[in-house]
Design a protein around this motif. Sequence first.
Motif, PDB file in Angstrom:
ATOM      1  N   PRO A 268       0.833  -1.212   0.000  1.00  0.00           N
ATOM      2  CA  PRO A 268       0.000   0.000   0.000  1.00  0.00           C
ATOM      3  C   PRO A 268       0.865   1.258   0.000  1.00  0.00           C
ATOM      4  O   PRO A 268       2.017   1.218   0.437  1.00  0.00           O
ATOM      5  CB  PRO A 268      -0.784  -0.121   1.311  1.00  0.00           C
ATOM      6  N   PRO A 269       0.323   2.389  -0.471  1.00  0.00           N
ATOM      7  CA  PRO A 269       1.076   3.639  -0.438  1.00  0.00           C
ATOM      8  C   PRO A 269       1.083   4.230   0.964  1.00  0.00           C
ATOM      9  O   PRO A 269       0.118   4.058   1.718  1.00  0.00           O
ATOM     10  CB  PRO A 269       0.292   4.538  -1.397  1.00  0.00           C
ATOM     11  N   ASP A 270       2.181   4.898   1.335  1.00  0.00           N
ATOM     12  CA  ASP A 270       2.153   5.621   2.608  1.00  0.00           C
ATOM     13  C   ASP A 270       1.432   6.950   2.399  1.00  0.00           C
ATOM     14  O   ASP A 270       1.084   7.324   1.279  1.00  0.00           O
ATOM     15  CB  ASP A 270       3.553   5.807   3.184  1.00  0.00           C
ATOM     16  N   MET A 271       1.201   7.668   3.470  1.00  0.00           N
ATOM     17  CA  MET A 271       0.392   8.875   3.384  1.00  0.00           C
ATOM     18  C   MET A 271       1.093  10.007   2.633  1.00  0.00           C
ATOM     19  O   MET A 271       0.453  10.987   2.250  1.00  0.00           O
ATOM     20  CB  MET A 271      -0.010   9.346   4.795  1.00  0.00           C
ATOM     21  N   GLN A 272       2.400   9.869   2.384  1.00  0.00           N
ATOM     22  CA  GLN A 272       3.136  10.872   1.623  1.00  0.00           C
ATOM     23  C   GLN A 272       3.265  10.517   0.146  1.00  0.00           C
ATOM     24  O   GLN A 272       3.888  11.251  -0.622  1.00  0.00           O
ATOM     25  CB  GLN A 272       4.538  11.051   2.231  1.00  0.00           C
ATOM     26  N   HIS A 273       2.692   9.403  -0.256  1.00  0.00           N
ATOM     27  CA  HIS A 273       2.785   8.958  -1.639  1.00  0.00           C
ATOM     28  C   HIS A 273       2.154  10.002  -2.575  1.00  0.00           C
ATOM     29  O   HIS A 273       1.146  10.638  -2.210  1.00  0.00           O
ATOM     30  CB  HIS A 273       2.055   7.618  -1.785  1.00  0.00           C
ATOM     31  N   PRO A 274       2.704  10.193  -3.778  1.00  0.00           N
ATOM     32  CA  PRO A 274       2.160  11.214  -4.691  1.00  0.00           C
ATOM     33  C   PRO A 274       0.667  11.084  -4.959  1.00  0.00           C
ATOM     34  O   PRO A 274      -0.040  12.098  -5.055  1.00  0.00           O
ATOM     35  CB  PRO A 274       2.973  11.004  -5.972  1.00  0.00           C
ATOM     36  N   LEU A 275       0.160   9.846  -5.066  1.00  0.00           N
ATOM     37  CA  LEU A 275      -1.270   9.706  -5.353  1.00  0.00           C
ATOM     38  C   LEU A 275      -2.124  10.030  -4.135  1.00  0.00           C
ATOM     39  O   LEU A 275      -3.264  10.496  -4.282  1.00  0.00           O
ATOM     40  CB  LEU A 275      -1.578   8.298  -5.861  1.00  0.00           C
ATOM     41  N   MET A 276      -1.605   9.806  -2.946  1.00  0.00           N
ATOM     42  CA  MET A 276      -2.362  10.165  -1.747  1.00  0.00           C
ATOM     43  C   MET A 276      -2.504  11.682  -1.620  1.00  0.00           C
ATOM     44  O   MET A 276      -3.421  12.165  -0.950  1.00  0.00           O
ATOM     45  CB  MET A 276      -1.683   9.588  -0.512  1.00  0.00           C
ATOM     46  N   GLN A 277      -1.599  12.414  -2.257  1.00  0.00           N
ATOM     47  CA  GLN A 277      -1.673  13.875  -2.219  1.00  0.00           C
ATOM     48  C   GLN A 277      -2.700  14.442  -3.201  1.00  0.00           C
ATOM     49  O   GLN A 277      -2.928  15.650  -3.234  1.00  0.00           O
ATOM     50  CB  GLN A 277      -0.296  14.467  -2.534  1.00  0.00           C
ATOM     51  N   LEU A 278      -3.319  13.571  -3.998  1.00  0.00           N
ATOM     52  CA  LEU A 278      -4.293  14.013  -4.993  1.00  0.00           C
ATOM     53  C   LEU A 278      -5.739  13.798  -4.552  1.00  0.00           C
ATOM     54  O   LEU A 278      -6.668  14.131  -5.297  1.00  0.00           O
ATOM     55  CB  LEU A 278      -4.057  13.271  -6.314  1.00  0.00           C
ATOM     56  N   LEU A 279      -5.943  13.233  -3.386  1.00  0.00           N
ATOM     57  CA  LEU A 279      -7.290  12.830  -2.988  1.00  0.00           C
ATOM     58  C   LEU A 279      -8.222  14.011  -2.737  1.00  0.00           C
ATOM     59  O   LEU A 279      -9.437  13.829  -2.637  1.00  0.00           O
ATOM     60  CB  LEU A 279      -7.220  11.942  -1.743  1.00  0.00           C
ATOM     61  N   ASP A 280      -7.664  15.216  -2.665  1.00  0.00           N
ATOM     62  CA  ASP A 280      -8.501  16.406  -2.516  1.00  0.00           C
ATOM     63  C   ASP A 280      -9.097  16.864  -3.843  1.00  0.00           C
ATOM     64  O   ASP A 280      -9.995  17.706  -3.857  1.00  0.00           O
ATOM     65  CB  ASP A 280      -7.685  17.551  -1.916  1.00  0.00           C
TER      66      ASP A 280
END
Length: 321
Positions: A268-280
Amino acid sequence: MPDRPLQIVFLDRETIPARTDLRGLSFPHELTLYGRTAKNLVAERIAQADIVITNKAPIDQAALANAPRLKLIAVAATGTDVIDVKACHTRGVVVSNVRGYATRTVPEHVFALIFALRRSISAYRDSVKAGRWHESQQFCYFDYPIRDLAGSTLGIIGDGVLGQAVAGIGRALNMHVIFAGRKGAGKEGALYTPFEKMLGDSDIISLHCPLNAQTRNMIDEAEFAQMERKPLLINTARGGLVNEAALGRALRSGQISGAGFDVTSPEPPDMQHPLMQLLDLPNFILTPHVAWASQEAIQGLANQLMDNIEAFYRGAPNNVV
């Protein structure tokens, strides 16, 4: 086969839901189940195994060297990138995988993402929850774009069973479907559109190819710059096919109109992963690698997995990699 019960080890049983029926095997055996297995524990856990079942737990050359009795690795998936297949061949270990079980569930997930993004379903749902409909003081509002699929161009990278199934649904929806040729191959002919032309002509691009040295970061800054029609990008294949940092920049700059991803690199991606930064972003959807995971598909996978083990025991192994 040895004159004793075969030792079977399942390294990551939790990758298949507990409700799934793993039917019994017809021959004498002892089955050891581990919910999950970290890489540093693999060698120890397979040391006495005749047969190993794995989905994502990696089996490398060092682990194989510690498993002198091992004769079969039954992969509970299609992808075998977690297995050192070359080392298995050298040691006489058969590797089998599961094939064709996801030909309905993955294409359906692809179009779930396409419909949700093309019609801004998530954005409208979230705005209603935030009170925007009430604030609009009329029967509807038009904050987010809604586009039909009919008449649009669907570019597909990968012409295997999943790519072909996605193409079939696209044609049924009156979309114009094109398959991309190999990247950098130039003129392709009637069946395939040159890769670079596909990038420029598509309203939606869906990825259905394996991850290897040739396809890693296949979609990067230069490819996003060629996407003239600002397409949706759908990835249910492998995270490494797309430079994920470049995807974020393409989304935020408007080079593409949206993206639906079911895969990341790593998982799984960590919370700093580039895709996790797009969830907004209202035009981005990330699902946790579940495109394959309809109940029907998972049971089909489990049935085929046990079939592969039975076939190996009979001396006629199936789906050998």
